[in-house]
Design a protein around this motif. Structure first.
Motif, short mmCIF file in Angstrom:
data_model
loop_
_atom_site.label_atom_id
_atom_site.label_comp_id
_atom_site.label_asym_id
_atom_site.label_seq_id
_atom_site.Cartn_x
_atom_site.Cartn_y
_atom_site.Cartn_z
N ASP A 116 29.54 24.37 84.22
CA ASP A 116 28.74 24.92 85.31
C ASP A 116 28.67 23.91 86.45
OD1 ASP A 116 28.36 27.05 83.69
OD2 ASP A 116 26.19 26.79 83.44
N ASP A 118 26.06 23.15 88.14
CA ASP A 118 24.74 22.56 88.35
C ASP A 118 24.44 21.32 87.50
OD1 ASP A 118 24.52 23.69 85.88
OD2 ASP A 118 23.09 25.23 86.47
N GLN A 120 24.14 21.05 84.45
CA GLN A 120 23.40 21.30 83.20
C GLN A 120 24.32 21.05 82.01
OE1 GLN A 120 21.50 25.26 84.00
NE2 GLN A 120 19.68 24.21 83.23
MG MG Z 1 22.63 26.43 85.06
#
Ligand code: MG
Ligand code: UDP
Length: 331
Positions: A116, A118, A120
């Motif tokens: 991902d 982001d 994460q």
């Molecule tokens: Mg995420």
């Protein structure tokens, strides 16, 4: 503007991979409104792989899934700065599954990581994951979150319900907390690409194709920037799609309802006939119970027709053979 569809075969990527001497890593990143996250991901990933491990033979494949913010401008910027950065930009939002499929189709690496935008999915795990798959003992290094810290309680609750239902209904084993963060070998990626279905549900596709998978666990992390793209309803629809894509048990459940109601009605008819034959007066005040029975049975009928409808609708989208995504711009 080029319109390219997903039906490109994985052959070219495989040939490229075979021709190269040193193994190459492709990093596939789906991006939907991630203007502020791309910089952080790019820098942290290079920090881990290039500075930390000395891996330079890598490529980024960013898939802009119809973002409305400056994601595409960011991607153009990084592609101009670093020739190892490539991007695809969809003509509209096709969803994360389509973005992953596009990225995997484009990836030329011997090993492919999906992560991902982001952060994460911690890039710091990639070196260990790479060693695992390079050893040839495993074809895939997968990750799962062991906590759901930082997630709204109601979301965690429904996520648990979903995994429980999946375990009961689905024909494949969907691992609780499994992320789409994976490092895969070339054969593994080609196996995924061989599944051309439109209603894609990766959490089911991974266990369906088989191969040897080693699991890495980690604690949930907060997003680096921006906010989650999954509304509650988007997740509910995603969960239903997953169940329908990997189980036909809901159809069987609808049939069981039908059989049970049929048997109940036979018993009721027998009771009425016996009461009549033994001289009992028929109760004419039965409108309330009659209404309840009609509501119950028509409710179950509508539920069953709905279940059936879902499968027919999915079949309809499959037979139309539309492309999985349409590319508006690519680097
Ligand atoms: Mg995420
Ligand atoms: N994403 C995407 N298309 C979408 C929704 C999400 O490409 O329609 C991407 C998003 O940019 C991110 C990844 O999928 O890189 C996971 O999304 P998000 O972080 O919002 O999900 P969460 O981590 O909250 O489950």
């Amino acid at each position: 503007m080029s319109v390219k569809t997903a039906d490109k075969s994985g052959d070219t990527a495989m040939n490229n991979a075979v021709l190269r001497k040193t193994p190459m890593i492709s990093l596939v990143v789906p991006c939907f409104n991630e203007e502020s996250a791309i910089k952080l991901l790019y820098e942290e990933t290079l920090n881990v792989l290039e500075k930390g491990e000395g891996i330079t033979d890598l490529e980024f494949i960013f898939v802009d899934d119809g973002s409305k913010d400056a994601t595409l401008e960011e991607l153009r910027k990084y592609a101009a700065l670093d020739s190892r950065v490539r991007y695809l930009s969809f003509s509209r939002n096709f969803g994360k599954e389509a973005a992953l499929f596009a990225g995997l189709s484009e990836a030329a690496g011997d090993f492919v990581v999906t992560l991902d935008a982001d952060l994460q999915d911690p890039p710091s795990l990639i070196p260990d994951m790479l060693n695992t798959v390079r050893s040839n003992e495993y074809d895939c290094a997968a990750t799962r979150r062991v906590t759901r810290k930082g997630e709204p309680l109601i979301r965690s609750f429904f996520a648990r319900c979903f995994y429980y239902l999946m375990a009961k209904l689905a024909d494949v084993e969907v691992v609780d907390g499994a992320r789409d963060f994976r490092l895969m070998s070339r054969v593994y990626v080609d196996a995924i690409l061989a599944l051309k279905e439109r209603n894609r549900f990766s959490k089911g596709i991974f266990p369906w194709i088989g191969f040897k998978t080693k699991w890495f666990e980690y604690e949930n992390r907060e997003r680096s920037a921006g906010e989650t793209k999954w509304s509650f309803w988007k997740l509910v629809i995603y969960a239903f799609n997953g169940i329908i894509a990997f189980s036909s048990k809901p159809l069987a459940i609808a049939s069981v309802f039908g059989i049970l109601i049929f048997l109940a009605s036979l018993i009721l008819i027998a009771i009425i006939v016996i009461r009549k034959a033994t001289g009992h007066v028929v109760n004419v005040d039965g409108w309330a119970s009659t209404t309840c029975i009609i509501l119950l049975t028509s409710g179950i009928q509508l539920f069953s027709v709905g279940v059936l409808g879902q499968y027919i609708a999915k079949t309809y989208t499959e037979v139309k053979h539309r492309p999985h995504y349409i590319i508006r711009e690519a680097s």
